[in-house]
Design an enzyme around this catalytic site. Structure first.
Site, PDB file in Angstrom:
ATOM      1  CB  SER A 114      -0.913   0.016   1.233  1.00 40.96           C
ATOM      2  OG  SER A 114      -0.137   0.188   2.412  1.00 40.96           O
ATOM      3  CB  SER A 115       2.771   3.290  -1.138  1.00 44.51           C
ATOM      4  OG  SER A 115       2.742   2.810  -2.448  1.00 44.51           O
ATOM      5  CB  CYS A 116       2.032   2.209   4.557  1.00 44.79           C
ATOM      6  SG  CYS A 116       0.507   3.083   4.155  1.00 44.79           S
ATOM      7  N   GLY A 117       4.500   0.523   3.897  1.00 48.68           N
ATOM      8  CA  GLY A 117       5.645  -0.253   4.339  1.00 48.68           C
ATOM      9  C   GLY A 117       5.697  -0.377   5.842  1.00 48.68           C
ATOM     10  CG  LEU A 118       7.626  -3.430   7.600  1.00 46.61           C
ATOM     11  CD1 LEU A 118       8.765  -4.412   7.875  1.00 46.61           C
ATOM     12  CD2 LEU A 118       6.347  -3.912   8.240  1.00 46.61           C
TER      13      LEU A 118
END
Length: 285
Positions: free
Chosen positions: A113-117
Site C-alpha cells: 500500500s506504499s506505507c511499508g514498515l
C-alpha cells in the site's frame, strides 16, 4: 493480453459546450500473486507483463535474485467458482533449492500500500534481505553522470509512454544506461508495479544485478521504490517528483544515488552525490 485500456462514456464540457463521447481509460484489475501455490500478495495493476510483475515483486521481497531460482510462472486456471481463468491470478514456482523467507499475505497487502514498515525496521529489513550490493561493477571506473544527461531523461521517458499518450493515467518506470540509452520502459497504474515489471524482466533475462543503470520513475520516490532499486542492485534512482524522508535514509545507508524533482535542468541530489559530476555545475553557480 488486450486489456491495457478500456472505453467508457464521458460527458465532456469545453467552454460551456456539452457533448457525449467515448473516452479511453487505463485498465485497473487486481492481481493475486501466489508463491508455490500459496497466496502472498494482491496488487491493483494494469494488465500486461503480469509474469514480470510477479517476478519483480519477489525480487523486492528477497525471494529471487537470479534467473535460475525461477522455475516457471503460470496463470491459475479455475481461479473462479465456475472454473474460468480470469488471468488475474499467477503462481510463481521456485527452483527446489530456493529457501523461502517468511512471507504472509497480510504483511504484503500492508507493505504494497506504499506505507511499508516503519523507520528503522524498514531499513533493517532491506539490509538483511538484499543480495546485491550497490556498486558500479567490478574492475570498472565509478559511474559518473552529468546533470545534463539526467535532465534529458524525463523527455525520453515521456516520448516512450505509448499508453499514457492515450489515457493520461499511467505511471512509468524506465531503465537507462549510464550513457543515457533507454534499455526498457514499463507502464502501470501503480508506480511500484511499473518498477516490478522492469526488474522482473531483467530477472527473466538473467540481467540482475542491474549495475551501472539509472532507474527513472515518473512520480515521487517513495521508500518502496528505493527499496526495489536497492534489491535489484541499481545504483541510481531518479524521480520527477519528491522523495520521502525514509527513501533518503535508505539511499544514504545503502549507497544509492537518489535524485528528486528532476524537471528540466533543475534537480535535487539527496544522496550518493559522488556519482554526479557536480563540479562544473557548482562553478557556474
Amino acid at each position: 493480453m488486450g486489456r491495457v485500456t478500456e472505453r467508457r462514456k464521458v460527458i465532456r464540457i469545453r467552454d460551456g459546450a456539452v457533448s457525449a463521447r467515448p473516452d479511453t481509460l487505463v485498465a485497473e484489475e487486481p492481481l493475486e500473486i501466489r508463491l508455490n501455490g500459496k497466496p502472498i500478495a494482491i496488487t491493483m495493476r494494469t494488465p500486461g507483463d503480469d509474469f514480470a510483475l510477479a517476478a519483480g515483486f519477489l525480487v523486492s521481497e528477497g525471494v529471487l535474485a537470479e534467473g535460475r531460482e525461477l522455475q516457471n510462472i503460470v496463470y491459475c486456471a479455475g481461479a473462479t467458482e465456475d472454473g474460468s481463468n480470469t488471468y488475474n491470478v499467477v503462481d510463481v514456482r521456485t527452483a527446489p533449492d530456493v529457501v523461502l523467507p517468511d512471507i504472509t499475505l497480510e504483511r504484503n497487502v500492508y507493505t504494497t500500500s506504499s506505507c511499508g514498515l516503519c523507520g528503522k525496521a524498514s531499513l533493517d529489513a532491506v539490509r538483511t534481505t538484499a543480495r546485491w550490493a550497490i556498486d558500479d561493477g567490478a574492475d570498472a571506473p565509478p559511474v559518473r553522470l552529468t546533470p545534463e544527461l539526467l535532465a534529458s531523461l524525463p523527455d525520453r521517458l515521456r516520448a516512450s509512454q505509448r499508453v499514457f499518450e492515450r489515457t493520461g493515467g499511467l505511471h512509468a518506470a524506465a531503465l537507462f544506461t549510464e550513457e543515457g540509452e533507454l534499455l526498457d520502459i514499463r507502464e502501470d497504474v501503480g508506480r511500484h508495479n511499473a518498477v516490478d515489471k522492469l526488474v522482473g524482466r531483467a530477472l527473466q533475462n538473467g540481467r540482475l544485478p542491474l549495475s551501472r543503470t539509472i532507474l527513472l520513475v515518473s512520480g515521487r520516490a517513495s521508500f518502496e521504490l528505493a527499496q526495489k532499486a536497492v534489491m535489484a542492485g541499481i545504483p541510481v534512482l531518479a524521480a520527477v517528483s519528491a522523495p520521502s524522508s525514509l527513501a533518503v535514509d535508505l539511499a544514504a545507508e545503502s549507497g544509492l544515488t537518489l535524485v528528486g524533482f528532476l524537471r528540466g535542468a533543475n534537480m535535487n541530489v539527496y544522496a550518493g552525490e559522488d556519482r554526479i559530476a557536480l563540479q562544473a555545475a557548482a562553478s557556474q553557480g
